[in-house]
Every structure is written in structure tokens, then in C-alpha cells.
Design a protein around this motif. Structure first.
Motif, PDB file in Angstrom:
ATOM      1  N   SER A 109      41.157  48.867  14.455  1.00 14.37           N
ATOM      2  CA  SER A 109      40.530  49.037  15.765  1.00 14.37           C
ATOM      3  C   SER A 109      40.839  50.439  16.275  1.00 14.37           C
ATOM      4  CB  SER A 109      41.055  47.995  16.765  1.00 14.37           C
ATOM      5  OG  SER A 109      42.453  48.178  16.989  1.00 14.37           O
ATOM      6  N   ILE A 110      40.117  50.868  17.308  1.00 14.89           N
ATOM      7  CA  ILE A 110      40.374  52.171  17.917  1.00 14.89           C
ATOM      8  C   ILE A 110      40.369  52.020  19.435  1.00 14.89           C
ATOM      9  CG2 ILE A 110      39.477  53.635  16.061  1.00 14.89           C
ATOM     10  CD1 ILE A 110      36.827  53.796  17.625  1.00 14.89           C
ATOM     11  N   PHE A 111      41.168  52.847  20.095  1.00 15.21           N
ATOM     12  CA  PHE A 111      41.160  52.868  21.550  1.00 15.21           C
ATOM     13  C   PHE A 111      39.851  53.476  22.038  1.00 15.21           C
ATOM     14  CE2 PHE A 111      41.647  55.544  25.322  1.00 15.21           C
ATOM     15  CZ  PHE A 111      41.937  54.562  26.268  1.00 15.21           C
ATOM     16  N   VAL A 112      39.252  52.863  23.042  1.00 21.13           N
ATOM     17  CA  VAL A 112      38.052  53.419  23.660  1.00 21.13           C
ATOM     18  C   VAL A 112      38.245  53.450  25.170  1.00 21.13           C
ATOM     19  CG1 VAL A 112      36.470  52.728  21.819  1.00 21.13           C
ATOM     20  CG2 VAL A 112      36.910  51.155  23.697  1.00 21.13           C
ATOM     21  N   ASN A 124      41.196  38.620  24.720  1.00 22.95           N
ATOM     22  CA  ASN A 124      42.258  37.627  24.545  1.00 22.95           C
ATOM     23  C   ASN A 124      43.578  38.355  24.408  1.00 22.95           C
ATOM     24  OD1 ASN A 124      40.534  35.311  24.535  1.00 22.95           O
ATOM     25  ND2 ASN A 124      39.928  35.815  22.447  1.00 22.95           N
ATOM     26  N   VAL A 125      44.526  38.023  25.269  1.00 24.14           N
ATOM     27  CA  VAL A 125      45.804  38.718  25.321  1.00 24.14           C
ATOM     28  C   VAL A 125      46.935  37.774  24.940  1.00 24.14           C
ATOM     29  CG1 VAL A 125      47.341  40.130  26.733  1.00 24.14           C
ATOM     30  CG2 VAL A 125      44.880  40.099  27.221  1.00 24.14           C
ATOM     31  N   ASN A 126      47.745  38.184  23.949  1.00 25.49           N
ATOM     32  CA  ASN A 126      48.904  37.390  23.564  1.00 25.49           C
ATOM     33  C   ASN A 126      50.057  37.652  24.528  1.00 25.49           C
ATOM     34  OD1 ASN A 126      47.876  36.136  21.171  1.00 25.49           O
ATOM     35  ND2 ASN A 126      48.003  38.115  20.136  1.00 25.49           N
ATOM     36  N   VAL A 191      34.488  41.839  19.926  1.00 21.67           N
ATOM     37  CA  VAL A 191      34.418  43.301  19.995  1.00 21.67           C
ATOM     38  C   VAL A 191      35.700  43.909  20.562  1.00 21.67           C
ATOM     39  CG1 VAL A 191      33.227  45.244  21.081  1.00 21.67           C
ATOM     40  CG2 VAL A 191      31.912  43.314  20.176  1.00 21.67           C
ATOM     41  N   LEU A 192      36.290  43.267  21.556  1.00 17.01           N
ATOM     42  CA  LEU A 192      37.370  43.857  22.323  1.00 17.01           C
ATOM     43  C   LEU A 192      38.746  43.312  21.959  1.00 17.01           C
ATOM     44  CD1 LEU A 192      35.689  43.757  25.856  1.00 17.01           C
ATOM     45  CD2 LEU A 192      35.606  45.608  24.175  1.00 17.01           C
ATOM     46  N   GLN A 193      39.718  44.196  22.003  1.00 22.06           N
ATOM     47  CA  GLN A 193      41.128  43.827  21.829  1.00 22.06           C
ATOM     48  C   GLN A 193      41.907  44.478  22.963  1.00 22.06           C
ATOM     49  OE1 GLN A 193      42.935  44.449  17.914  1.00 22.06           O
ATOM     50  NE2 GLN A 193      44.709  45.376  18.921  1.00 22.06           N
ATOM     51  N   THR A 201      41.243  48.870  26.620  1.00 28.44           N
ATOM     52  CA  THR A 201      40.771  48.070  25.498  1.00 28.44           C
ATOM     53  C   THR A 201      40.669  48.885  24.218  1.00 28.44           C
ATOM     54  OG1 THR A 201      39.105  46.384  24.899  1.00 28.44           O
ATOM     55  CG2 THR A 201      38.279  48.492  25.698  1.00 28.44           C
ATOM     56  N   ARG A 202      40.548  48.160  23.115  1.00 26.17           N
ATOM     57  CA  ARG A 202      40.302  48.737  21.807  1.00 26.17           C
ATOM     58  C   ARG A 202      39.070  48.072  21.228  1.00 26.17           C
ATOM     59  NH1 ARG A 202      44.581  51.593  19.725  1.00 26.17           N
ATOM     60  NH2 ARG A 202      43.821  51.291  17.604  1.00 26.17           N
ATOM     61  N   PHE A 203      38.323  48.821  20.423  1.00 31.81           N
ATOM     62  CA  PHE A 203      37.130  48.311  19.757  1.00 31.81           C
ATOM     63  C   PHE A 203      37.528  47.813  18.369  1.00 31.81           C
ATOM     64  CE2 PHE A 203      33.158  49.852  17.294  1.00 31.81           C
ATOM     65  CZ  PHE A 203      32.710  48.545  17.154  1.00 31.81           C
ATOM     66  N   ARG A 204      37.383  46.514  18.146  1.00 34.07           N
ATOM     67  CA  ARG A 204      37.767  45.898  16.865  1.00 34.07           C
ATOM     68  C   ARG A 204      36.580  45.944  15.893  1.00 34.07           C
ATOM     69  NH1 ARG A 204      40.528  40.175  17.708  1.00 34.07           N
ATOM     70  NH2 ARG A 204      38.541  39.713  18.728  1.00 34.07           N
ATOM     71  N   PHE A 205      36.318  47.111  15.364  1.00 40.50           N
ATOM     72  CA  PHE A 205      35.141  47.290  14.505  1.00 40.50           C
ATOM     73  C   PHE A 205      35.240  46.498  13.207  1.00 40.50           C
ATOM     74  CE2 PHE A 205      38.092  50.811  13.997  1.00 40.50           C
ATOM     75  CZ  PHE A 205      38.348  50.817  12.630  1.00 40.50           C
ATOM     76  N   THR A 206      36.451  46.185  12.747  1.00 37.09           N
ATOM     77  CA  THR A 206      36.584  45.402  11.517  1.00 37.09           C
ATOM     78  C   THR A 206      36.209  43.933  11.722  1.00 37.09           C
ATOM     79  OG1 THR A 206      38.948  45.136  11.994  1.00 37.09           O
ATOM     80  CG2 THR A 206      38.331  46.894  10.462  1.00 37.09           C
TER      81      THR A 206
END
Length: 251
Positions: A109-112, A124-126, A191-193, A201-206
Motif C-alpha cells: 500500500s502507499i500513503f495518499v 477498518n482499524v485494528n 481500497v483504504l487502509q 489513509t493508505r491506498f491498498r492497491f494490492t
């Protein structure tokens, strides 16, 4: 505009920018090496802040885009480093650079930033109490001039560069398309992490590696350059990109 039409436009410009950068790959790589001509005047003067290499890399990438006149640059203060208008879209492109010491920041993922995407959704936050949900609200609209005759879609892309922290050698260059926010009704929370801080947020492209709504799904990630000579440990960590690079071929 239907979701499928959105993905057709996202894919269209992903391919356009990929072929553009590939066609100028030699000039781009030569540009990255220009720092070596004056290395004695800057090397060792930044300490651990050598991540400022990102500034130099941005100059090279942006000079290519601006020099070739791709679209009309837009002066809006809210947006990515590159923000321009084309016939059928407003396009945001941001550059992300990652050192090998922080390679985990780019493997999945990458920070956006809020000014770089239009994807409003749930993260979703752990936590110690279990998984909780957190809203994410970006700063960009899904469409500019929504409902007007001049309405155009907002598209978001990221150029990512992985480089060695000791000698600044480029190892990997990628072009990634983040879904437009209207596609939230299809991709949902995949999409989001959640980022390290609330609201980030981060973009979970994988998790969504393809344009799923196209008749023949195509990758949302294009690999412009991949250094096959990097060590096996780095190759393992960057295997997602190597697999795509091999599928594309090296031309």
C-alpha cells in the motif's frame, strides 16, 4: 457516467502515461543521474535527511510532463503536485519516493493525501478492543463542476520510486491508478487502509490490482522500470512489481 465508463477512462490514461514515461525512460534515467555530476557539492550534507532526493526526482518527472505539454495545468491550491485538465478529465498525479530502509511503505500500500484522491469510504482499524470502523473523507471531488455542462471526472494517479538509501540508485518505478470515489459502491473498504494518524489513509492497491469492471480486467499498476540486478531479499519484497514487469515484458 457509469462505473464501467469511469474505469475505461482510468485505464485509458494509465496506459497513456505509462507509454509516455516508457518512451522517455532513457531521458528520465539520465535525469536521475545528473546529481552525480555535482555529487561532491551535496553528498553527506543532509545526514539522515537524504530523503530530500524526492525533490530532485520530482524535478525530472515534472519537467518531462510539463515539457511535452500534456494537458492544461490548473492553479487550484487543492490537488496533487501535478494537476491538469484534458479533454475528458481533470487529472492529479503525485510522486512517492521510498528508501529501501522503509521498503515496507510500498510493498502492499502507499500513503495518499486528502488532496490527492476522491475516495470517500470506510477504513477498518485494528485496536486493542478489536476492529473498529473509521470514516475517511478526501478533499477532492469525484467530478469537477458536478451537474454543470462543464462537468469532468477527477482521476488520481501515483508515480512511485524505490531507491537505495545509501547510494540513491533507482530500483523500481511504477505508475498506479487509485479508483475514483464513485467506485466506492463496488470496491467498498478494500481500497483504504487506516494510516498512523486519525483521518489519514493508505491506498491498498494490492487488494484491488485490476480494473475489475472492464470486460477484460487490466492491471491498475504499470511498472516502468525494475532493476533485475537488485539482491534477492529486495526482489522478494518487491515481487508484486516484478511479476507485473515480467507480464508486461521489458519493452
Amino acid at each position: 457516467m457509469t462505473n464501467q465508463e469511469i474505469e475505461k477512462l482510468e485505464s485509458k490514461y494509465l496506459n497513456k502515461f505509462y507509454h509516455f514515461l516508457k518512451s522517455f525512460e532513457d531521458e528520465m534515467m539520465d535525469g536521475f543521474q545528473t546529481k552525480e555530476k555535482i555529487k561532491d557539492d551535496w553528498f553527506g550534507k543532509y545526514g539522515t535527511n537524504i530523503s530530500d532526493f524526492a525533490v530532485g526526482a520530482e524535478r525530472i518527472i515534472y519537467a518531462l510532463f510539463n515539457g511535452k505539454g500534456i494537458g492544461q495545468p490548473n492553479s487550484c491550491p487543492v490537488g496533487s503536485d501535478m494537476f491538469f485538465e484534458v479533454k475528458d478529465a481533470f487529472i492529479h498525479i503525485d510522486l512517492k519516493t521510498v528508501q529501501t530502509r522503509n521498503i515496507g511503505d510500498i510493498t502492499r500500500s502507499i500513503f495518499v493525501g486528502e488532496n490527492q484522491n476522491s475516495y470517500k469510504g470506510i477504513m477498518n482499524v485494528n485496536t486493542r478492543q478489536g476492529i473498529i470502523q473509521r470514516d475517511y473523507i478526501p478533499a477532492l471531488p469525484t467530478f469537477y463542476n458536478k451537474g454543470k455542462d462543464t462537468e469532468k471526472i477527477c482521476l488520481s494517479y501515483f508515480i512511485t520510486i524505490v531507491y537505495e538509501d545509501e547510494n540513491l540508485n533507482i530500483l523500481d518505478i511504477n505508475l498506479i491508478c487509485m479508483p475514483n470515489g464513485q467506485l466506492e459502491n463496488h470496491y467498498g473498504s478494500r481500497v483504504l487502509q487506516a494510516g498512523k494518524n486519525p483521518g489519514k489513509t493508505r491506498f491498498r492497491f494490492t487488494e484491488i490490482p485490476t480494473f475489475e469492471l472492464l470486460e477484460t480486467p487490466k492491471s491498475r499498476v504499470k511498472v516502468i522500470y525494475f532493476d533485475k540486478s537488485m539482491n534477492d531479499d529486495l526482489k522478494r519484497k518487491l515481487s508484486f512489481y516484478e511479476d507485473i514487469f515480467d507480464e508486461q515484458g521489458d519493452s
